[in-house]
Design an enzyme around this catalytic site. Sequence first.
Site, PDB file in Angstrom:
ATOM      1  CB  ILE A  13      -1.290   3.415   8.061  1.00  0.00           C
ATOM      2  CG1 ILE A  13      -0.509   2.461   7.368  1.00  0.00           C
ATOM      3  CG2 ILE A  13      -2.461   2.838   8.668  1.00  0.00           C
ATOM      4  CD1 ILE A  13      -1.189   2.220   5.755  1.00  0.00           C
ATOM      5  CG  ASP A  32       4.437  12.806  12.748  1.00  0.00           C
ATOM      6  OD1 ASP A  32       3.893  11.981  12.026  1.00  0.00           O
ATOM      7  OD2 ASP A  32       5.564  12.803  12.925  1.00  0.00           O
ATOM      8  CB  THR A 119       3.775  -4.151  10.460  1.00  0.00           C
ATOM      9  OG1 THR A 119       2.796  -3.748   9.606  1.00  0.00           O
ATOM     10  CG2 THR A 119       4.028  -5.625  10.407  1.00  0.00           C
ATOM     11  CB  VAL A 153      -4.395  -0.171   2.567  1.00  0.00           C
ATOM     12  CG1 VAL A 153      -5.746  -0.103   3.169  1.00  0.00           C
ATOM     13  CG2 VAL A 153      -3.397   0.527   3.393  1.00  0.00           C
ATOM     14  CE  LYS A 204       0.406  -5.524   7.602  1.00  0.00           C
ATOM     15  NZ  LYS A 204      -0.234  -4.999   6.521  1.00  0.00           N
ATOM     16  CG  HIS A 242      -3.170 -26.638 -12.498  1.00  0.00           C
ATOM     17  ND1 HIS A 242      -3.959 -26.389 -11.354  1.00  0.00           N
ATOM     18  CD2 HIS A 242      -2.900 -27.869 -12.414  1.00  0.00           C
ATOM     19  CE1 HIS A 242      -4.104 -27.420 -10.810  1.00  0.00           C
ATOM     20  NE2 HIS A 242      -3.467 -28.367 -11.312  1.00  0.00           N
ATOM     21  NE  ARG A 244      -6.700 -28.415  -7.718  1.00  0.00           N
ATOM     22  CZ  ARG A 244      -7.435 -28.831  -8.751  1.00  0.00           C
ATOM     23  NH1 ARG A 244      -8.756 -28.274  -9.035  1.00  0.00           N
ATOM     24  NH2 ARG A 244      -6.982 -29.681  -9.735  1.00  0.00           N
ATOM     25  N   GLY A 255      10.694  -4.729  -3.196  1.00  0.00           N
ATOM     26  CA  GLY A 255      10.720  -3.704  -2.294  1.00  0.00           C
ATOM     27  C   GLY A 255       9.706  -3.276  -1.543  1.00  0.00           C
ATOM     28  CB  CYS A 258       4.774  -4.094   3.350  1.00  0.00           C
ATOM     29  SG  CYS A 258       4.153  -2.552   3.858  1.00  0.00           S
TER      30      CYS A 258
HETATM   31  N1  SAJ Z   1       6.406  -8.021  -6.557  1.00  0.00           N
HETATM   32  C1  SAJ Z   1       7.159  -8.871  -7.525  1.00  0.00           C
HETATM   33  N2  SAJ Z   1       6.329  -9.835  -8.262  1.00  0.00           N
HETATM   34  C2  SAJ Z   1       4.901  -9.829  -8.150  1.00  0.00           C
HETATM   35  C3  SAJ Z   1       4.215  -8.903  -7.176  1.00  0.00           C
HETATM   36  C4  SAJ Z   1       5.007  -7.864  -6.455  1.00  0.00           C
HETATM   37  O1  SAJ Z   1       8.142  -8.703  -7.569  1.00  0.00           O
HETATM   38  O2  SAJ Z   1       4.141 -10.792  -8.574  1.00  0.00           O
HETATM   39  C5  SAJ Z   1       7.244  -6.990  -6.104  1.00  0.00           C
HETATM   40  C6  SAJ Z   1       6.894  -5.453  -6.437  1.00  0.00           C
HETATM   41  O3  SAJ Z   1       7.651  -4.873  -7.479  1.00  0.00           O
HETATM   42  C7  SAJ Z   1       7.464  -4.552  -5.285  1.00  0.00           C
HETATM   43  C8  SAJ Z   1       7.004  -5.541  -3.953  1.00  0.00           C
HETATM   44  O4  SAJ Z   1       6.955  -6.863  -4.686  1.00  0.00           O
HETATM   45  O5  SAJ Z   1       8.743  -4.414  -4.991  1.00  0.00           O
HETATM   46  C9  SAJ Z   1       5.864  -5.251  -3.078  1.00  0.00           C
HETATM   47  O6  SAJ Z   1       4.838  -4.762  -3.993  1.00  0.00           O
HETATM   48  P1  SAJ Z   1       3.198  -5.354  -3.756  1.00  0.00           P
HETATM   49  O7  SAJ Z   1       2.428  -4.400  -4.623  1.00  0.00           O
HETATM   50  O8  SAJ Z   1       3.045  -6.608  -3.749  1.00  0.00           O
HETATM   51  O9  SAJ Z   1       2.854  -5.039  -1.929  1.00  0.00           O
HETATM   52  P2  SAJ Z   1       3.169  -3.668  -1.128  1.00  0.00           P
HETATM   53  O10 SAJ Z   1       4.500  -3.634  -0.513  1.00  0.00           O
HETATM   54  O11 SAJ Z   1       3.053  -2.148  -1.951  1.00  0.00           O
HETATM   55  O12 SAJ Z   1       1.969  -3.663  -0.230  1.00  0.00           O
HETATM   56  C10 SAJ Z   1       1.835  -4.856   0.631  1.00  0.00           C
HETATM   57  C11 SAJ Z   1       0.554  -5.547   0.376  1.00  0.00           C
HETATM   58  N3  SAJ Z   1       0.346  -6.803   0.880  1.00  0.00           N
HETATM   59  C12 SAJ Z   1      -0.036  -7.955   0.238  1.00  0.00           C
HETATM   60  O13 SAJ Z   1      -0.467  -7.831  -1.104  1.00  0.00           O
HETATM   61  C13 SAJ Z   1       0.044  -9.343   0.818  1.00  0.00           C
HETATM   62  C14 SAJ Z   1      -0.727  -4.565   1.171  1.00  0.00           C
HETATM   63  O14 SAJ Z   1      -1.812  -5.186   1.206  1.00  0.00           O
HETATM   64  C15 SAJ Z   1      -0.147  -4.448   2.635  1.00  0.00           C
HETATM   65  O15 SAJ Z   1      -1.203  -3.641   3.135  1.00  0.00           O
HETATM   66  C16 SAJ Z   1       0.928  -3.648   2.605  1.00  0.00           C
HETATM   67  O16 SAJ Z   1       2.027  -4.556   1.967  1.00  0.00           O
HETATM   68  C17 SAJ Z   1       1.539  -3.467   4.073  1.00  0.00           C
HETATM   69  O17 SAJ Z   1       1.459  -2.166   4.275  1.00  0.00           O
HETATM   70  O18 SAJ Z   1       1.709  -4.329   4.696  1.00  0.00           O
END
Ligand code: SAJ
Length: 423
Positions: A13, A32, A119, A153, A204, A242, A244, A255, A258
Site C-alpha cells: 500500500i 523503509d 489496518t 484496494v 476498515k 433471489h 436480495r 487466505g 486481510c
Molecule cells: N474467497 C472465497 N470465496 C469468495 C471470495 C473470496 O473463498 O467468494 C477467498 C479467496 O480465495 C481468498 C480470500 O477469500 O483466499 C480473500 O480474497 P479476496 O479477493 O476476497 O480479498 P483480498 O484479501 O485480496 O482483499 C480484501 C478486499 N476486501 C474486501 O473485498 C472486503 C480488499 O478490498 C481490501 O482492501 C483488502 O482485503 C485489504 O487490504 O484489506
Amino acid sequence: MKKKICVIGLGYIGLPTAALFAKQGYTVVGIDKNLEVVKGLSLGKVIIEEPFLQDIVTEVINSGHLQVNETPVEADVFIIAVPTPIREDKTSDMGYVSNAAQSIVPYIRKGNIVVVESTSQVGATEEVVKPILEQSGLKIPEDVSLGYCPERVLPGKILKELVENDRVIGGIDKYSAMRIKEVYGTFVQGDMFLTTTKVAEMCKIMENTFRDVNIALANEMSMICEAEGINVWEVIRLSNKHPRVHLLNPGPGVGGHCLAVDPWFLVERYKELARIIKTSREINDGMPDYVYKKIEDILGILQGKKITILGMTYKPDIDDIRESPIVRLIKLLQEAGCELAIVDPFVKKKGYQLYELEEACVGSDLLVLGVNHKIFSDLPFSHIAKLMKGNIVLDTRNSLDEKVVEEAGLIYYVLGRGEYKSI
Ligand code: SAJ
C-alpha cells in the site's frame, strides 16, 4: 508550493500511494527500514508484483519526485503504511505502527498532518499513535492534525482502486479530517466521507469481516450440501436468483493478509461479543483440514502417495502465498508422508520445490486444483490422464471443465458437490 510527504512503509500500500502522490507533483520521501527495499527502489527496482506499479515507480524515481530513505525526514504530511500482523495467539501486533509513530517524533512540527493508513485495532489512532506523537511536546489536534484513512484496494487492481474507490477518512477532529481529505483529493477520484477515527477503524475491519463471515457461510453450506449429497454450486446459483440474496463462493479456505487477519482484531477486543466473527474465522481456517480429510477419503492411506497440486497462492493470478489455505493443506499432506508435486508459475518464493505440469503429473495418484489461476482453465487432460497413475481430479474451486476432465477418462470430484450430478 506543493506539500512534502513522508510515507513510512513501502509495501503493497505504501509504495503505490507514495508513487501516486509523487505523480501529482508532490515531493515524496518513502521510508523503509529494509535496506534491500531502499537500495532497490533508489535504482527504480520494485520487488512487489502488482500490475503497472513498476511503470509508475520508474517514472517518479526518474523525475525525482519520489526519493527513498531508511529514516524519516521533515515533511508537511506523514503517512504511516506499515503492516499490522497478528501473533500466533491471534492478537493484533501494533508494534510496527508504534515504531513508525515513534520514528517521526523527532521530525514533526507545528502545522503537520499525520495519517495512519495501516489496518489498525479499533481505537489505535487515539490510544496508541496520539500519545506517541505527543512525546514531541506538540499537542494534537491543536498543533498537529491526525487521522485514520484506510485503503480498500484489491491486490491485482491496487493502482486503479486507489484512485477510483471511495474512502472513509477519520479525523481526531473535524479540521484534521478536512485537511486529510484535501491531501488525498489530489489523486483520489472516489468520494471521501469524513468521520471519527474510531468509526473509520471499525469500517476498515468490518468490510473485511463482512466478506470473511459470508465466505464462512458459503463454506459451512458447502459441507452441509456434501453431507446431504447435493451440489452446493447449484444451490448457490439458484438461491442467487433471489433479488436480495448474494451467496459467496465456498472453497478450500480464506487466505491473504486481510480477510484471514482483520476479523481477529475484533475477537481480541470484544471477546464476549464477537461470536459470529470468531466462529466464521474458525470455519474458514478449518477448510484446509476438511479438504485434507476429503483427500484421505479418496486415497485411503496417504503415506507414499503422489499428489499433484495445481496452485498454492491465496487467490488466483497473483504471487502472494500469505495465509494461503493451500500452504496449510500442503503442510498437512507432507506430514502424512505424501509425495507432493506443486505447480504454480506465479510463485517465486524459495522453500518450495515447484514443478512443470507434465513432470508433476507423472505417476500421480491424485490431481488437486488448489487455486484457479487462469492458466489452469485449459489443461490438456487427455495427456495428463496418460501420465497419471491414478484417475481422480479434485477441484476445490469448481472451476475445471467437467466434460473435458471426464472425456479424458478421469473421475471429477468437486468440493461442495455430493454424489449428485446436475440434471
Ligand atoms: N474467497 C472465497 N470465496 C469468495 C471470495 C473470496 O473463498 O467468494 C477467498 C479467496 O480465495 C481468498 C480470500 O477469500 O483466499 C480473500 O480474497 P479476496 O479477493 O476476497 O480479498 P483480498 O484479501 O485480496 O482483499 C480484501 C478486499 N476486501 C474486501 O473485498 C472486503 C480488499 O478490498 C481490501 O482492501 C483488502 O482485503 C485489504 O487490504 O484489506
